[in-house]
Design a protein around this motif. Structure first.
Motif, short mmCIF file in Angstrom:
data_model
loop_
_atom_site.label_atom_id
_atom_site.label_comp_id
_atom_site.label_asym_id
_atom_site.label_seq_id
_atom_site.Cartn_x
_atom_site.Cartn_y
_atom_site.Cartn_z
N ARG A 45 0.84 -1.21 0.00
CA ARG A 45 0.00 0.00 0.00
C ARG A 45 0.86 1.25 0.00
N LEU A 46 1.94 1.23 0.76
CA LEU A 46 2.84 2.38 0.82
C LEU A 46 3.52 2.62 -0.52
N ILE A 47 3.96 1.56 -1.19
CA ILE A 47 4.58 1.70 -2.51
C ILE A 47 3.58 2.30 -3.50
N ILE A 48 2.33 1.80 -3.45
CA ILE A 48 1.29 2.30 -4.35
C ILE A 48 1.00 3.77 -4.06
N LYS A 49 0.98 4.15 -2.78
CA LYS A 49 0.74 5.56 -2.44
C LYS A 49 1.87 6.45 -2.92
N LEU A 50 3.11 5.99 -2.77
CA LEU A 50 4.23 6.81 -3.21
C LEU A 50 4.17 7.08 -4.71
N CYS A 51 3.65 6.11 -5.46
CA CYS A 51 3.53 6.30 -6.92
C CYS A 51 2.21 6.96 -7.30
N GLY A 52 1.14 6.64 -6.58
CA GLY A 52 -0.19 7.08 -6.98
C GLY A 52 -0.71 8.31 -6.27
N ILE A 53 -0.11 8.71 -5.16
CA ILE A 53 -0.49 9.95 -4.47
C ILE A 53 0.66 10.95 -4.54
N ILE A 54 1.86 10.48 -4.20
CA ILE A 54 3.02 11.37 -4.19
C ILE A 54 3.55 11.57 -5.61
N GLY A 55 3.27 10.62 -6.52
CA GLY A 55 3.62 10.80 -7.93
C GLY A 55 5.05 10.42 -8.28
N LEU A 56 5.67 9.54 -7.49
CA LEU A 56 7.04 9.14 -7.79
C LEU A 56 7.08 8.11 -8.91
N ARG A 57 8.18 8.08 -9.64
CA ARG A 57 8.44 6.97 -10.56
C ARG A 57 8.78 5.76 -9.70
N PRO A 58 8.46 4.54 -10.16
CA PRO A 58 8.70 3.36 -9.31
C PRO A 58 10.16 3.20 -8.91
#
Length: 354
Positions: free
Chosen positions: A178-191
């Motif tokens: 969930r945290l990885i998904i949030k970092l990409c999907g809320i914070i907008g980071l590249r994987p």
């Protein structure tokens, strides 16, 4: 007595069965030999240049120069595109034989064959790159790829998560995923950026992005804009604290998402296909990937009226040069932006963060 200047003369003579032009003038032998050498060298150099074929020029000039600049991911995709699309039809064509019409016909044929708009756009850029080198090296007088246009081709649907779909995805995963998904999907980071973070990258302002992981290789971000401080939303900060409480190694130099041996970060593809994608299959949302998550961040923030420069700074994108020069969004604006999206995912309506 005044010097008499000579004009020399040109005479057409037969030499070795061929008609050639011979130049005659009065001079010392050594001076004449020097002048002749300069003429012959110019002709020989020009002949050497005109003998370049597309494939040879690509291998000997263009790719060696660009490999010094490209990231590993860019190099792989670009060289694959050259070898699949441009080398087969053009390998043995002299670099001086290309015309704008020939290249435009080639792009039109790609579109007629069903090649995607994105691939055609990249191919046009590839052609322009090759002929910029050729023009710079004096092989051609103009760049025949400079004014090419991209013909209409099929485009793949660019998926974006709705708020409700994003909630479903986030609620389906345990803490780490969930945290990885949030970092990409809320914070907008590249994987590769999200998974190359260390505990020491968390600052009072946000998450410092200074590296990425690509196929196990630790590198710098994709572009200079990628080196940045990304604001963190309230729920992401809470999840990071919870994840840290359960992590065995939390020194500043330790990876936030370590692999099994603990000395390297987990690969983005591994965690996606081993841990995230199976759940997406169960949800019937196999179209979701890292690109969809990041694209959804930009799209949803735009829907909520967040200013474009703030979104670009958060995601590590560039905007128009003049806007980049004269406008700088602060980390406070970025934090406000990601919290708008964060709150929208947790409540029925987005609430601005004061």
């Amino acid at each position: 007595m005044a010097k008499r200047y000579q004009h020399g003369s040109l005479q057409r003579k037969k030499r070795g069965g061929r008609l050639v032009w011979l130049g005659f003038w009065y001079d010392q032998k050594a001076d004449a030999q020097t002048a002749l050498g300069a003429i012959v060298n110019t002709v020989n150099e020009q002949r050497k240049l005109t003998d370049y074929r597309f494939g040879t020029f690509l291998d000997l000039v263009v790719l060696p120069a660009k490999r010094r600049q490209w990231k590993a991911s860019t190099r792989q995709t670009s060289e694959d595109r050259f070898s699949r699309i441009l080398v087969p039809p053009f390998k043995d064509v002299p670099i001086t034989a290309f015309t704008r019409e020939m290249l435009q016909d080639f792009l039109d044929d790609l579109a007629a064959q069903g090649t995607s708009w994105s691939i055609i756009a990249h191919t046009r850029w590839d052609l322009s790159l090759v002929f910029k080198f050729a023009h710079s090296d004096g092989l051609i007088n103009r760049n025949p790829a400079e004014l090419l246009h991209i013909p209409d081709g099929p485009t793949r649907e660019r998926h974006v998560l709705t708020i409700e779909q994003a909630r479903i995805v986030l609620n389906a995963f345990p803490l780490r995923e969930r945290l990885i998904i949030k970092l990409c999907g809320i914070i907008g980071l590249r994987p590769g950026e999200a998974l190359a973070t260390k505990w020491g990258d968390i600052t009072a302002q946000g998450l410092r992005i200074s590296r990425r992981v690509y196929r196990g290789v630790i590198d710098t971000p994709k572009s200079n804009k990628g080196k940045r401080i990304a604001a963190l939303s309230t729920s992401v900060i809470a999840d990071l604290r919870e994840w840290r409480d359960t992590s065995p190694n939390t020194a500043p130099e330790d990876w936030i998402f370590p692999s099994e041996n603990g000395t390297t970060p987990v690969w983005p593809t591994n965690v996606w296909y081993d841990k995230i994608r199976p759940t997406l299959v169960t949800l019937g949302m196999t179209w979701v990937n890292y690109q969809v998550l990041r694209r959804s961040t930009a799209s949803l923030l735009n829907q909520f009226g967040v200013e474009g420069k703030t979104v670009a700074d958060q995601l590590g994108h560039g905007l128009d040069v003049s806007q980049n020069v004269y406008t700088q969004s602060g980390i406070k604006q970025q934090a406000n932006a990601v919290n708008i999206l964060d709150r929208a995912l947790r409540y029925n309506t987005p609430q601005a963060c004061q």
